[in-house]
Design a protein around this motif. Structure first.
Motif, PDB file in Angstrom:
ATOM      1  N   VAL A   1       0.798  -1.225   0.000  1.00 58.01           N
ATOM      2  CA  VAL A   1       0.000   0.000   0.000  1.00 58.01           C
ATOM      3  C   VAL A   1       0.832   1.278   0.000  1.00 58.01           C
ATOM      4  O   VAL A   1       0.312   2.356  -0.311  1.00 58.01           O
TER       5      VAL A   1
ATOM      6  N   TRP B   1      -1.612  -1.471  11.528  1.00 59.97           N
ATOM      7  CA  TRP B   1      -1.438  -1.734  10.100  1.00 59.97           C
ATOM      8  C   TRP B   1      -1.081  -3.201   9.915  1.00 59.97           C
ATOM      9  O   TRP B   1      -0.703  -3.889  10.860  1.00 59.97           O
TER      10      TRP B   1
ATOM     11  N   GLN C   1       3.296  -4.748   2.761  1.00 57.11           N
ATOM     12  CA  GLN C   1       2.423  -4.034   3.682  1.00 57.11           C
ATOM     13  C   GLN C   1       1.032  -4.001   3.074  1.00 57.11           C
ATOM     14  O   GLN C   1       0.819  -3.450   1.990  1.00 57.11           O
ATOM     15  N   THR C   2       0.061  -4.599   3.773  1.00 60.32           N
ATOM     16  CA  THR C   2      -1.281  -4.772   3.210  1.00 60.32           C
ATOM     17  C   THR C   2      -2.251  -3.664   3.574  1.00 60.32           C
ATOM     18  O   THR C   2      -3.203  -3.404   2.838  1.00 60.32           O
ATOM     19  N   THR C   3      -2.039  -3.019   4.719  1.00 57.69           N
ATOM     20  CA  THR C   3      -2.905  -1.913   5.130  1.00 57.69           C
ATOM     21  C   THR C   3      -2.077  -0.839   5.828  1.00 57.69           C
ATOM     22  O   THR C   3      -0.969  -1.098   6.297  1.00 57.69           O
ATOM     23  N   LYS C   4      -2.630   0.370   5.877  1.00 56.98           N
ATOM     24  CA  LYS C   4      -1.965   1.470   6.572  1.00 56.98           C
ATOM     25  C   LYS C   4      -2.541   1.613   7.978  1.00 56.98           C
ATOM     26  O   LYS C   4      -3.641   1.154   8.266  1.00 56.98           O
TER      27      LYS C   4
ATOM     28  N   GLU D   1     -11.506 -13.508   2.944  1.00 57.29           N
ATOM     29  CA  GLU D   1     -11.097 -12.220   3.487  1.00 57.29           C
ATOM     30  C   GLU D   1     -12.271 -11.558   4.199  1.00 57.29           C
ATOM     31  O   GLU D   1     -13.421 -11.978   4.069  1.00 57.29           O
TER      32      GLU D   1
ATOM     33  N   GLN E   1     -13.722  -0.642   4.695  1.00 57.61           N
ATOM     34  CA  GLN E   1     -12.467   0.058   4.946  1.00 57.61           C
ATOM     35  C   GLN E   1     -11.261  -0.856   4.868  1.00 57.61           C
ATOM     36  O   GLN E   1     -10.195  -0.467   4.397  1.00 57.61           O
ATOM     37  N   ARG E   2     -11.416  -2.086   5.348  1.00 54.37           N
ATOM     38  CA  ARG E   2     -10.296  -3.029   5.397  1.00 54.37           C
ATOM     39  C   ARG E   2     -10.686  -4.362   4.774  1.00 54.37           C
ATOM     40  O   ARG E   2     -10.306  -5.428   5.267  1.00 54.37           O
TER      41      ARG E   2
ATOM     42  N   ASP F   1      -9.791  -6.037   2.192  1.00 54.52           N
ATOM     43  CA  ASP F   1      -8.780  -6.964   1.686  1.00 54.52           C
ATOM     44  C   ASP F   1      -7.959  -7.598   2.803  1.00 54.52           C
ATOM     45  O   ASP F   1      -7.019  -8.342   2.533  1.00 54.52           O
ATOM     46  N   LEU F   2      -8.314  -7.291   4.060  1.00 60.81           N
ATOM     47  CA  LEU F   2      -7.586  -7.843   5.187  1.00 60.81           C
ATOM     48  C   LEU F   2      -7.749  -9.358   5.223  1.00 60.81           C
ATOM     49  O   LEU F   2      -8.861  -9.878   5.235  1.00 60.81           O
TER      50      LEU F   2
END
Length: 360
Positions: free
Chosen positions: A50, A125, A137-140, A199, A264-265, A267-268
């Motif tokens: 990301v 994150w 890094q998959t999320t901020k 996911e 918001q997340r 793709d987690l």
């Protein structure tokens, strides 16, 4: 200049160490994965995701030597005790240990080195291992750090500055409250993602999985009332009471909150699912299992959590596979109100307003 040791070169530890090294800190990345370390030594650590792509050259090793001023512990929870025992001989007398881990390992760390040297952290994150020498890094998100005694010291401020090499950092006087809130989130997303094999975005839009997510959230949030801890708000916004369900309108509210989080997340990907796919043991004993041990000690029933733990262990043992079909077996083992199962959020034209069904 402080000598900084990162123990564990996976997604969280490796990426944080790389950014800190880029900022000029004297960082050593220690990992027992020889392939991973050799790749870093040869070509540098490649990071994508990301925040873009880059290669960072930093000191990586499978053998420790010398003495370090500070340690960032970023291993799986089940390896905490062994990792600590391995690195303690290489730490200076008063060196602090910062836990960059899932679960609440700060208690174990404090038992080994003392409360005064233990720093807790919540990582907002996500990241994952792609291949030797390659992290993503998959999320901020940010860091929240704090001492177990709640004091804000010059040392804590210095650690804050180090971690700001990567992202924003908040210092808290209630790190246990933050850790418990994050643990509850992990107790929902991590095991259910492994059980259903999807996911987050797929769980929050599925009529069968949503009631199970809501039931687990309701049970875990109610358990917090028995602890001597003040939980912090979810995402610094929603109180934990937002997830208590006493009426159908409460359930509708929780569904909307979960779906908003999914957007918001979305793709987690569950860390436990990632472990299953790689043939590794999950952290189930240290996440949901940690709650179960506390609940049994207090004499509090957490039946949904118990069933979730058992099903993850069945998957670990090869007795079942991650699948949305596991929802049917979960329904046989736990009691879910019929009204929850019958609620069709797709046909509810007022669904988006249910988030305003505020808890009293």
């Amino acid at each position: 200049m402080h000598k900084i040791l990162f123990v564990g070169g996976g997604g969280i530890g490796g990426i944080t160490a790389a950014h800190m090294s880029e900022k000029g800190y004297n960082v050593t990345l220690y990992d027992i994965d020889e392939q991973h370390v050799k790749k870093i030594q040869k070509d540098g650590l490649f990071i994508d995701g990301v925040k873009g792509k880059k290669t960072v050259h930093l000191n990586a090793t499978t053998k420790l030597e010398g003495n370090f001023d500070i340690v960032f512990l970023a291993v799986k929870s089940q390896h905490t005790k062994t990792a600590l025992e391995n690195v303690l001989p290489y730490l200076k007398k008063d060196a602090p240990v910062v836990s960059l881990q899932n679960s609440i390992n700060e208690e174990l760390i404090a038992e080994k080195i003392g409360v005064d040297r233990t720093i807790g952290a919540v990582i907002g994150w996500g990241a994952t291992n792609i291949a030797p020498g390659h992290l993503r890094q998959t999320t901020k998100g940010n860091f929240v750090i704090g001492r177990l005694d709640g004091r804000i010291t010059p040392q804590l401020k210095e650690i804050k500055k180090m971690l700001e090499s990567l992202t924003t950092v908040e210092i808290t006087t209630n790190i246990m409250g933050h850790l418990w809130t994050k643990l509850i989130i992990n107790c929902i997303n991590a095991p259910l993602g492994a059980i259903f094999g999807v996911e987050l975005k797929n769980m929050v839009t599925n009529k069968k999985t949503l009631p199970i997510m809501a039931a687990l959230a309701d049970e875990l949030v109610r358990f917090l009332e028995y602890l001597d801890v003040k939980p912090e708000n979810f995402e610094n916004m929603l109180t934990v009471d937002f997830f208590k369900i006493d009426t159908l309108n409460d359930y509708k509210r929780v569904v909307m909150v979960l779906q908003t989080a999914g957007k918001q997340r979305g793709d987690l990907k569950s860390t436990m699912l990632q472990d299953i796919e790689k043939g590794r043991k999950t952290e189930i004993d240290y996440i949901n299992g940690y709650v179960e041990k506390k609940a049994k000690k207090l004499g509090v029933a957490t039946p949904v959590n118990g069933v979730v733990i058992n099903m993850v262990k069945e998957i670990e043992a090869g007795k079942r596979k991650p699948s949305l079909k596991n929802a049917d077996d979960l329904y046989k083992r736990v009691r879910i109100p019929k009204a929850w199962k019958d609620y069709d959020f797709e046909k509810d034209k007022y669904a988006e307003f249910t988030i305003f069904n505020l808890p009293l």
